[in-house]
Design a protein around this motif. Structure first.
Motif, PDB file in Angstrom:
ATOM      1  N   SER A   1      41.487  28.783  40.346  1.00 51.42           N
ATOM      2  CA  SER A   1      42.145  28.370  39.109  1.00 51.42           C
ATOM      3  C   SER A   1      41.248  27.431  38.317  1.00 51.42           C
ATOM      4  O   SER A   1      40.384  26.758  38.884  1.00 51.42           O
ATOM      5  CB  SER A   1      43.437  27.627  39.482  1.00 51.42           C
TER       6      SER A   1
ATOM      7  N   LYS B   1      49.315  28.282  35.299  1.00 49.13           N
ATOM      8  CA  LYS B   1      49.201  29.703  35.639  1.00 49.13           C
ATOM      9  C   LYS B   1      49.409  29.922  37.135  1.00 49.13           C
ATOM     10  O   LYS B   1      50.076  30.865  37.549  1.00 49.13           O
ATOM     11  CB  LYS B   1      47.837  30.242  35.198  1.00 49.13           C
TER      12      LYS B   1
ATOM     13  N   GLU C   1      53.007  29.739  37.685  1.00 48.15           N
ATOM     14  CA  GLU C   1      53.627  30.925  37.097  1.00 48.15           C
ATOM     15  C   GLU C   1      53.610  32.105  38.079  1.00 48.15           C
ATOM     16  O   GLU C   1      54.533  32.910  38.124  1.00 48.15           O
ATOM     17  CB  GLU C   1      52.835  31.307  35.834  1.00 48.15           C
ATOM     18  N   TYR C   2      52.537  32.188  38.859  1.00 46.04           N
ATOM     19  CA  TYR C   2      52.412  33.242  39.873  1.00 46.04           C
ATOM     20  C   TYR C   2      53.256  32.951  41.114  1.00 46.04           C
ATOM     21  O   TYR C   2      53.340  33.775  42.020  1.00 46.04           O
ATOM     22  CB  TYR C   2      50.963  33.414  40.312  1.00 46.04           C
TER      23      TYR C   2
END
Length: 114
Positions: free
Chosen positions: A7, A16, A19-20
Motif C-alpha cells: 500500500s 484503500k 476498503e478491501y
C-alpha cells in the motif's frame, strides 16, 4: 495468518487497504528521499492507521545503491534506511526488509555480510 497488501503510506493508500477489508499493510519505500518523507509523516500515518483499523505489518526498501563500488556504504542511502527503521519502530511494524545491490568483484556472501 495475517493477510496484508502492499500500500501507499498516505491516507488514501491506507483507506484503500481498509476498503478491501484487509487489516495489514506493507510499505515499499524505494525512492531516494522517500525515507525522510515517511519518517516526517509518522504521526499522520499513525492517525490514518487508527482511523481505518489498519496495521503496518512490514516495510521494505529495494532498488537503491547502498554499497559503493569500493564496498563502502553510501551515506545518503544509509541515512534513509535508518530513518525507515525508526519509522517502522514508531509504527509498531515488526518487519523491515531490504535488498543489497551487487558490487562487482564481491561474492554474494561478501556483499550481504557488509
Amino acid at each position: 495468518m495475517k493477510l496484508g497488501i502492499i500500500s501507499g503510506w498516505n491516507d488514501a493508500g491506507l483507506a484503500k487497504v481498509a476498503e478491501y477489508g484487509i487489516k495489514y499493510a506493507e510499505f515499499c519505500i524505494n525512492s531516494p528521499k522517500e525515507g525522510s518523507a515517511v519518517y516526517e509523516n509518522v504521526e499522520n500515518i499513525k492517525d490514518s492507521c487508527k482511523k481505518y483499523g489498519v496495521n503496518v505489518a512490514a516495510m521494505g526498501r529495494w532498488g537503491v545503491t547502498r554499497l559503493l563500488p569500493d564496498g563502502s556504504f553510501n551515506p545518503e542511502e544509509l541515512e534513509q534506511d535508518k530513518l525507515l527503521v525508526n519509522a517502522a519502530a514508531e509504527l509498531g511494524c515488526p518487519v523491515f526488509n531490504m535488498g543489497v545491490n551487487p558490487v562487482q568483484g564481491m561474492s554474494f556472501e561478501e556483499n550481504a555480510a557488509i
